[in-house]
Write an enzyme that holds these catalytic residues in place. Structure first.
Site, PDB file in Angstrom:
ATOM      1  N   HIS A  60      32.842  46.450  31.306  1.00 48.69           N
ATOM      2  CA  HIS A  60      32.946  46.077  32.447  1.00 48.69           C
ATOM      3  C   HIS A  60      34.334  46.074  33.131  1.00 48.69           C
ATOM      4  O   HIS A  60      35.303  45.276  32.658  1.00 48.69           O
ATOM      5  CB  HIS A  60      32.462  44.364  32.110  1.00 48.69           C
ATOM      6  N   HIS A  62      36.619  47.218  36.950  1.00 49.24           N
ATOM      7  CA  HIS A  62      36.613  47.658  38.256  1.00 49.24           C
ATOM      8  C   HIS A  62      37.749  48.488  38.603  1.00 49.24           C
ATOM      9  O   HIS A  62      38.966  48.189  38.325  1.00 49.24           O
ATOM     10  CB  HIS A  62      36.743  46.131  39.069  1.00 49.24           C
ATOM     11  N   LEU A  63      37.565  49.842  38.867  1.00 51.36           N
ATOM     12  CA  LEU A  63      38.505  50.745  39.060  1.00 51.36           C
ATOM     13  C   LEU A  63      38.676  51.035  40.690  1.00 51.36           C
ATOM     14  O   LEU A  63      39.797  51.763  41.110  1.00 51.36           O
ATOM     15  CB  LEU A  63      37.959  52.193  38.498  1.00 51.36           C
ATOM     16  N   ASN A  94      31.181  47.946  42.873  1.00 52.42           N
ATOM     17  CA  ASN A  94      31.769  47.079  44.103  1.00 52.42           C
ATOM     18  C   ASN A  94      32.879  47.994  44.913  1.00 52.42           C
ATOM     19  O   ASN A  94      33.674  47.442  45.050  1.00 52.42           O
ATOM     20  CB  ASN A  94      32.030  45.867  43.718  1.00 52.42           C
ATOM     21  N   HIS A 234      30.157  38.670  31.349  1.00 55.27           N
ATOM     22  CA  HIS A 234      31.163  37.405  31.205  1.00 55.27           C
ATOM     23  C   HIS A 234      30.638  36.198  30.886  1.00 55.27           C
ATOM     24  O   HIS A 234      30.982  35.445  31.802  1.00 55.27           O
ATOM     25  CB  HIS A 234      32.027  37.585  32.476  1.00 55.27           C
ATOM     26  N   ASN A 284      36.119  34.563  38.149  1.00 52.64           N
ATOM     27  CA  ASN A 284      34.799  34.319  38.560  1.00 52.64           C
ATOM     28  C   ASN A 284      33.905  34.832  37.490  1.00 52.64           C
ATOM     29  O   ASN A 284      33.869  36.110  37.449  1.00 52.64           O
ATOM     30  CB  ASN A 284      34.363  34.738  39.952  1.00 52.64           C
ATOM     31  N   ASP A 311      36.252  42.619  31.925  1.00 57.27           N
ATOM     32  CA  ASP A 311      36.162  42.528  33.323  1.00 57.27           C
ATOM     33  C   ASP A 311      37.518  42.605  34.378  1.00 57.27           C
ATOM     34  O   ASP A 311      37.859  41.891  35.235  1.00 57.27           O
ATOM     35  CB  ASP A 311      35.907  41.165  33.662  1.00 57.27           C
ATOM     36  N   HIS A 315      43.960  43.536  41.505  1.00 50.92           N
ATOM     37  CA  HIS A 315      44.337  43.158  42.978  1.00 50.92           C
ATOM     38  C   HIS A 315      45.742  43.490  43.262  1.00 50.92           C
ATOM     39  O   HIS A 315      46.715  43.264  42.522  1.00 50.92           O
ATOM     40  CB  HIS A 315      43.977  41.838  43.418  1.00 50.92           C
TER      41      HIS A 315
END
Length: 427
Positions: A60, A62-63, A94, A234, A284, A311, A315
């Site tokens: 899990h 996010h790249l 996403n 998660h 989240n 996760d 940012h």
């Protein structure tokens, strides 16, 4: 005996000093170290007593590429993974555009081959619905053929149970598992803070733990009805843990992950001394009270929760340095996960068996990924770990482009020194 390509000498494995023999990218044997050794033509790497660990798998991540490369891209994310001890990385859909077409999947894989040809291996997760809209199924056959290892609507849960049910059925036709972000779409979506004493003191809109548990209940019932596996992302609270435990006792094909931050942090991390709140702790589902943290630890140790995942949600600094209610949710975790969770083993909070299952064997079993158990024939994916090296979490010591973690300024113990994937040295 097969021709040996690599010998890693005097590594510590399960408390013993061993030599690791690698042939054609796979473990040939692991033997007790000897004083002298005829290495022949093999390359020899001296471990000098560093701990050998099987490479970990993160299901899990996010790249952000394509579309949000200023937060992270495939190159920087896999760099953090390589130094973080991960050989297999599953990245969420996403992106912009969303990974709901073969062309986006192929772009991700090409970027990985270009920047990290020897690994870490990248396994994209395809969108469950087109545009993550929850209205129309994504072309799963196309995505599976292009290389997607699983499907998920990520942080936008599918409201329609009928569409979600059809998606799970269709994914199973391609031997793929659906990963669900469990969040009731009407109960404080992505507020980033648990409804309780801390949210009351800070005067912030919040989300109750029942928002997660309600969606967990739905997914359990659908998995039982369909007799098809569903993976829950998660998990953060006791209510969810209790539901999953009861489902597993009934034989429901449900698996679940949690993250290092739910094992080690509580909602108290949101109350920063200088600023009233810390947006780096906004995630989240939100960080929960201590009772939930302890319940999640217990569930991971007893197998109710199958595995760990970071996760990893990078940012840019300017996105987090805003008012709490407009700051995005997410904590970066690829750089810190190993040190944080191995400290839990040192402290006796997690067993070493739990650590190994949660980071290596279970995620690979669930998603059919390569795994090293240090048995002959296993992929030679392992790293040398300095258990005693202390380092301070700072923008300079994080390999990820994302620096948004509540651990900034914290001293952690343990650092990857060398990493091999398929017998090739990647860092």
């Amino acid at each position: 005996m097969a021709k040996i390509d690599l010998i890693v000498r005097r590594a510590k494995l399960d408390g013993k000093e061993v030599d690791i023999f690698v042939s054609r990218g796979r473990i040939e044997s692991v033997k007790k170290s000897v004083k002298s050794l005829d290495a022949g033509d093999a390359r020899v790497e001296e471990a000098f007593g560093l701990t050998a660990m099987a490479s970990m798998t993160d299901v899990h991540v996010h790249l952000r590429e394509p579309g949000y490369e200023y937060k992270e891209d495939v190159e920087s994310g896999l760099r953090a993974a390589a130094w973080g001890g991960f050989s297999n990385i599953m990245c969420m859909a996403n992106t912009k555009p969303v990974n709901d077409t073969a062309s986006v999947t192929e772009l991700m894989l090409e970027k990985a081959r270009l920047h990290w040809p020897k690994g870490p291996r990248l396994f994209p997760i395809g969108a469950l619905t087109k545009g993550l809209s929850g209205k129309e199924l994504a072309p799963m056959a196309e995505l599976a053929k292009a290389g997607c290892a699983a499907f998920s609507n990520d942080g936008v849960p599918v409201k329609s149970s009928k569409i979600f049910l059809r998606a799970v059925e269709y994914a199973s036709d391609w031997d793929r598992v659906v990963i669900d972000h469990c969040e009731d779409p009407y109960l404080g979506v992505a507020t980033g803070i648990n409804e309780g004493e801390v949210s009351s003191r800070l005067g912030l809109p919040a989300q109750p733990d029942v928002a997660e548990a309600m969606q967990v209940s739905r997914d359990i019932l659908l998995a039982e009805y369909l007799d098809i596996p569903i993976h829950l992302a998660h998990i953060s609270c006791r209510k969810s843990v209790d539901l999953i435990r009861f489902a597993k006792e009934r034989g429901v094909k449900i698996t679940a992950e949690t993250t290092p931050h739910y094992l080690t942090m509580t909602e108290d991390y949101l109350e920063a001394e200088e600023t009233e709140y810390d947006t780096n702790a906004k995630v989240n589902p939100p960080l929960r009270p201590e009772a939930d943290r302890l319940a999640v630890i217990e569930a991971l140790n007893d197998g109710t929760l199958d595995c760990l995942a970071t996760d990893h949600a990078p940012h840019a600094a300017h996105e987090k340095e805003v008012e709490f209610d407009v700051a995005p949710c997410g904590i970066t975790g690829l750089d810190t996960a190993l040190s944080v969770t191995w400290q839990l083993v040192r402290d006796g909070v997690l067993t070493q068996e739990t650590f190994t299952r949660a980071w290596t064997t279970a995620p690979c079993s669930i998603f059919n990924l390569p795994v090293n158990r240090f048995e002959p024939g296993d992929p030679a994916d392992f790293f040398l770990f300095d258990e005693g090296e202390e380092w301070t979490v700072s923008p300079q010591t994080l390999y990820s482009r994302g620096k948004n973690t509540p651990l900034l300024g914290t001293v952690l113990k343990g650092r990857v020194k060398t990493h091999f994937i398929a017998g090739k040295k990647i860092v």
